[in-house]
Write a protein that holds these residues in place. Structure first.
Motif, PDB file in Angstrom:
ATOM      1  N   HIS A  74       0.772  -1.187  -0.289  1.00 58.05           N
ATOM      2  CA  HIS A  74       0.002   0.344   0.202  1.00 58.05           C
ATOM      3  C   HIS A  74       0.921   1.109   0.029  1.00 58.05           C
ATOM      4  N   SER A 123     -17.050   0.656   7.400  1.00 55.31           N
ATOM      5  CA  SER A 123     -16.393   1.151   7.023  1.00 55.31           C
ATOM      6  C   SER A 123     -16.902   1.285   5.517  1.00 55.31           C
ATOM      7  N   ASN A 160      -7.167  -2.393   9.016  1.00 53.18           N
ATOM      8  CA  ASN A 160      -5.559  -3.286   8.598  1.00 53.18           C
ATOM      9  C   ASN A 160      -4.613  -3.361   9.956  1.00 53.18           C
ATOM     10  N   ARG A 188      -9.780   3.142   2.932  1.00 54.34           N
ATOM     11  CA  ARG A 188     -10.779   1.606   4.042  1.00 54.34           C
ATOM     12  C   ARG A 188      -9.780   1.173   4.709  1.00 54.34           C
ATOM     13  N   SER A 189      -9.382   0.358   3.772  1.00 48.95           N
ATOM     14  CA  SER A 189      -8.610  -0.427   4.379  1.00 48.95           C
ATOM     15  C   SER A 189      -7.444  -0.177   5.138  1.00 48.95           C
ATOM     16  N   ASP A 237      -5.186  -7.395   0.550  1.00 48.37           N
ATOM     17  CA  ASP A 237      -6.609  -6.981   2.020  1.00 48.37           C
ATOM     18  C   ASP A 237      -7.113  -8.036   1.778  1.00 48.37           C
ATOM     19  N   ARG A 238      -7.915  -9.043   0.982  1.00 52.43           N
ATOM     20  CA  ARG A 238      -8.877  -9.705   0.502  1.00 52.43           C
ATOM     21  C   ARG A 238      -8.597 -10.948   1.711  1.00 52.43           C
ATOM     22  N   THR A 290      -5.850 -10.861   3.571  1.00 54.36           N
ATOM     23  CA  THR A 290      -6.088 -10.675   5.529  1.00 54.36           C
ATOM     24  C   THR A 290      -7.900 -10.684   5.643  1.00 54.36           C
ATOM     25  N   TYR A 291      -7.886 -10.309   5.135  1.00 49.45           N
ATOM     26  CA  TYR A 291     -10.219 -10.724   5.622  1.00 49.45           C
ATOM     27  C   TYR A 291      -9.837 -11.970   5.630  1.00 49.45           C
ATOM     28  N   GLN A 330      -4.698  -4.865  -3.366  1.00 47.00           N
ATOM     29  CA  GLN A 330      -5.835  -5.792  -3.143  1.00 47.00           C
ATOM     30  C   GLN A 330      -6.434  -7.207  -2.548  1.00 47.00           C
ATOM     31  N   ARG A 333     -14.661  -3.110   9.846  1.00 43.40           N
ATOM     32  CA  ARG A 333     -14.654  -3.559   7.865  1.00 43.40           C
ATOM     33  C   ARG A 333     -16.418  -2.970   8.510  1.00 43.40           C
TER      34      ARG A 333
END
Lengths: 628, 279
Positions: free
Chosen positions: B161, B233, B248, B243-244, B174-175, B177-178, B171, B230
């Motif tokens: 990032h 957000s 995170n 946002r992430s 990010d995905r 991590t979620y 991205q 989340r």
């Protein structure tokens, strides 16, 4: 318009929207999390313990008097039960309920969401119901029963020393909750500390420089390369048991009649075997500082009548006395009577005790004899022996008998000895047997007074006596002492081969367990222990005089009765296997059912939300794309 | 080969493989696309390390006759296994390369820590003899492993990032991590709940605000906050990557709480009275 809470909750009013919002959830979670952290940084009052003064001083030393009052007023010492923490939890619950209602209106098929959040409501309900919980601890001695639960409460944390003293004075009234009387009792048949039968043999290695200690289970680890970081490889070749020669009493059927009893006693966690003869010079056995035992065997009960009826025994066996030897065939003893001139029987001599000091010392300045303390550290008597017109005085020391004891009068081959009183041990066991009636009893005296008299049965414990447990093993008619080899179960000998990695030099050594051995720059300690397998309380539930239930209570295996659950909590740790009591903790929590239900719902809900739904989502996406 | 010998060998092998894997991964990342085989070798090394750890755990389990979950050494080894297992599964779903390096490094660090611990296999203490104990430790250990890889993923996310804000890699991390937090959260929860059930069976109290219990709850709250944040957000008026980036860090904070709860708790002064401080 009629006021309907349901309609209010589903309206779009700004306040309602805030109370249902995720923002509030995040804020509340953060606040609760922060509060939890503070509770772990500031030691909570229940874990400090001790008197109110103790608690006060503990906190003042950490925080200073002013900050202490601030913290106390904010309930930081009982944070998790404080009003504001409970308010945060209540707010979170309300947040979930309101949010739930609003989402219900829109998407009622959100099973996962519903379950997870409803579960927390159930959990909180369970906690609320559980506020009614009752419990406490119960200490039961072997062979006895108890029906009362005691619980210590939580007195308020004082703000000042004066307040602390006030609290201390009004305790225990201000402190504990009242004891709970149950409608049934628990009887402890036996407390068992069970150890593993197989020993755990370990070898620990450490470098002579210090550093970490590595231990290995010798059952699994036969080779230790580069032990403790040093360039030595250790190989365990074998372990052999240690044998020692012990004396044992045996039944010698062809021998002369020599009645004896074989006993076993456990002292300080160690088991010992011993015996007591019915007559002869071994008739009184001192087992430990606390316990001694005697065996009287008689052909008729009549001869034992007097002993059977005794309610008290003399607490001294012998008194302080002076023993005179050398003049006649037998020794003579004279009692210690201050200032009385006593004749020595059969001679023309007399003896007078002039002084007695318990702790003899000579003042070097004045050359006077004084007593340094009232305790019998070095007891001594000053005696005068007279024959006709000649006399001599001398000091006799009980702890050093050979000093000054000989030839006090020139030409008279007399030896004097000052013998101290031999006091009975506090626990005195007397085993009585009558041949004609076949009756066998054990009397137990405590500090000279009879405590109990029971039938003497082999295999039965004849005395639970504080830290010592004595069991009668068997009766012998023709006892004889033998020596035999026995394996010492607590020690072993290991055969090790130690090889230097660089030079290849090899040495074989015999390493006994229980002591630290040094080999070059290596330190070794071999150890054997029998790890504890389980704590077991053999318990009976007694209601209205009848035994209703038999159960063994162990760790992770509690007893449930009439809504109460009893857990194995503690025992007499110092007495170890000889522990005479058990401590059970008891609880009746009506909220537990709700709590478990909440747990199940939460688990199911989370599985649905995070495992099932995404999987279903992906499957429908695939189907969707296939359908295009 | 005796049990002890196998134990030591598998521990040493695991250690060696993980070091090799870390170095190979580092080299592969430095050399970039020119060295595909090197990354493959790194994966193989990490995989071999995982196998060695599995052998170690199985060995200790069979030898001791009980699941190896009763001492600090056992706990650290199981944690290491759990991290690499979670990584393996995550890798099958999301191919990433940075993670390999981070996993390798973490494994090495934990094994070094473990090597200082007393590894003797001992029989279980009475308080630990319970099936609920096994389920409790399994659940939260696996949860820890998954959330640790989630931590790595969050770190990678921030690295990408800050260097290439809007890239596909950002991205993906990010995905990832979620997904990892979402997978690990229920496991963590089950860990806490089974712990409460066990405590109730053993001491009659399902929650006593014991310091280790409280900190496990704090860890749980951090991840619960992550998930709820989340949700929130989505209403924010900033582009998704930003946002992430705003949330995170909670995955990183959560990992900090995990390490604290697991290993650093004993250094707190109030930890002395805890029932849990066996480690």
């Amino acid at each position: 318009m009629r006021f309907s809470p349901l309609r209010l909750l589903q309206s779009d009013h700004r306040m309602v929207r805030f109370f249902a919002s995720v923002e509030l959830t995040v804020i509340l979670l953060a606040a609760i999390g922060l509060a939890c952290i503070i509770g772990t940084l500031i030691p909570q009052a229940d874990s400090v313990g001790g008197s109110p003064e103790n608690v006060y001083l503990f906190y003042v030393n950490r925080h200073g008097p002013h900050l202490h009052v601030v913290f106390n007023t904010l309930s930081l010492y009982r944070l998790y039960s404080s009003w504001w923490f409970s308010a945060l939890l209540a707010a979170l619950t309300m947040n979930m309920i309101v949010c739930g209602f609003r989402r219900l209106r829109r998407r009622w098929r959100q099973v996962g969401f519903l379950l997870t959040h409803l579960s927390i409501v159930f959990l909180l309900a369970g906690v609320l119901v559980g506020l009614n919980r009752r419990g406490g601890t119960m200490q039961i001695f072997e062979g006895e029963q108890s029906d009362t639960l005691y619980s210590g409460g939580g007195p308020p944390v004082p703000n000042s020393l004066d307040q602390a003293r006030q609290l201390a004075n009004s305790m225990p009234a201000a402190d504990s909750r009242p004891p709970i009387r149950l409608h049934f009792a628990l009887h402890l048949d036996d407390f068992e500390l069970r150890r593993h039968r197989e020993p755990l043999d370990t070898i620990a290695v450490q470098s002579a420089h210090g550093g970490p200690i590595h231990s290995y289970n010798m059952a699994f680890q036969k080779k230790i390369p580069r032990a403790a970081g040093e360039p030595w490889d250790i190989e365990i070749l074998d372990t052999t048991p240690v044998r020692r020669r012990v004396l044992r009493v045996v039944e010698n059927t062809t021998g002369t009649l020599e009645p004896a009893i074989e006993i076993e006693f456990v002292a300080h966690g160690e088991r010992h075997s011993d015996w007591v003869f019915a007559r002869g010079d071994r008739w009184r056995r001192v087992l430990t500082d606390e316990v001694e035992i005697e065996y009287h065997r008689s052909s008729s009960r009549g001869q034992l009548e007097r002993l059977l009826g005794e309610r008290a025994v003399a607490t001294t066996v012998t008194a302080d006395c002076i023993e005179v030897t050398g003049l006649q065939a037998d020794a003579t003893t004279l009692p210690l009577r201050l200032a009385a001139e006593q004749p020595i029987f059969g001679t023309s001599l007399t003896l007078t005790v002039l002084r007695f000091v318990p702790h003899w010392q000579m003042d070097l300045e004045t050359r006077q004899i004084i007593s340094a303390s009232p305790e019998r550290r070095n007891p001594a008597v000053q005696v005068r022996v007279r024959q006709g017109s000649t006399s001599a005085t001398q000091w006799l020391f009980s702890r050093v008998p050979s000093f000054h004891g000989q030839s006090i009068l020139p030409g008279v081959p007399m030896q004097l000895r000052f013998i101290e009183a031999d006091l009975r041990r506090p626990h005195f066991l007397r085993v009585l047997a009558a041949d004609d009636s076949g009756e066998r009893f054990v009397q137990r005296f405590l500090n000279g007074q009879i405590a109990e008299m029971v039938a003497a049965v082999p295999g039965r414990r004849i005395a639970p006596t504080g830290e010592v447990e004595v069991t009668l093993v068997r009766w012998l008619e023709h006892a004889a002492i033998e020596s035999e080899e026995q394996e010492d179960l607590d020690h072993f000998l290991a055969h090790l081969r130690i090889r230097h990695r660089a030079t290849g030099r090899t040495e074989e050594i015999e390493a006994p367990s229980g002591e630290v051995l040094t080999h070059g720059r290596l330190r070794l300690l071999l150890d054997r222990e029998y790890p504890i397998d389980q704590f077991i309380s053999h318990v009976r539930v007694v209601e209205n005089g009848q035994t209703v239930l038999n159960k063994t209570v162990q760790m992770n295996d509690p007893l449930k009765y009439r809504g109460y659950t009893f857990y194995q909590s503690s025992y007499d740790v110092e007495a170890d296997a000889a522990s005479r009591y058990t401590v059970l903790s008891a609880k009746r929590d009506p909220g537990v059912g709700l709590i478990y239900l909440g747990f199940a719902m939460l688990t199911l809900g989370l599985v649905i939300v995070f495992y099932v739904n995404p999987w279903v989502g992906r499957r429908t996406k695939e189907v969707g794309s296939n359908g295009e | 080969m005796t049990i002890g010998h196998l134990s030591m060998t598998s521990f040493t092998l695991a250690f060696v493989f993980f070091i090799a894997g870390t170095i190979l991964a580092l080299a592969a990342l430095a050399l970039g696309k020119r060295s595909r085989w090197m990354m493959g070798a790194a994966y193989a090394a990490i995989g071999a390390g995982a196998v060695a750890l599995t052998v170690l755990i199985a060995n200790r389990w069979i030898a001791g006759g009980h699941p190896p979950l009763s001492g600090l050494f056992d706990a650290v080894i199981f944690f290491s296994w759990s991290v690499v297992a979670a990584f393996a599964v995550a890798e099958i779903i999301f191919r990433t390369r940075w993670l390999t390096l981070l996993v390798g490094l973490t494994e090495v660090m934990f094994l070094v820590y473990a090597s200082e611990c007393d590894a003797a296999i001992r029989p279980l203490m009475p308080v630990l003899k319970s099936t609920w104990l096994t389920v409790h430790v399994f659940a939260y250990m696996i949860g820890y492993g998954v959330l640790t890889v989630g931590f790595f993923s969050a770190v990678c996310f921030y690295v990408y990032h800050n260097t290439q804000s809007d890239s596909e890699a950002t991205q993906r991390f990010d995905r990832l991590t979620y997904r990892l937090v979402a997978f690990g959260f229920p496991l963590l929860t089950v860990g806490i709940l089974t712990g409460a059930v066990w405590a109730n069976r053993t001491w009659g109290n399902y929650w006593s605000w014991d310091i280790k219990e409280t900190w496990s709850l704090i860890t749980w709250i951090i991840y619960a906050a992550f998930l709820h944040l989340r949700l929130w957000s989505r209403t924010w008026s900033m582009p998704p990557p930003r946002r992430s980036a705003a949330l995170n860090w909670l995955a990183i904070l959560g990992f900090g709480a995990i390490v604290f709860t697991f290993l650093l708790l004993k250094y707190l002064p109030s930890a002395q009275q805890s029932q849990h401080v066996y480690l």
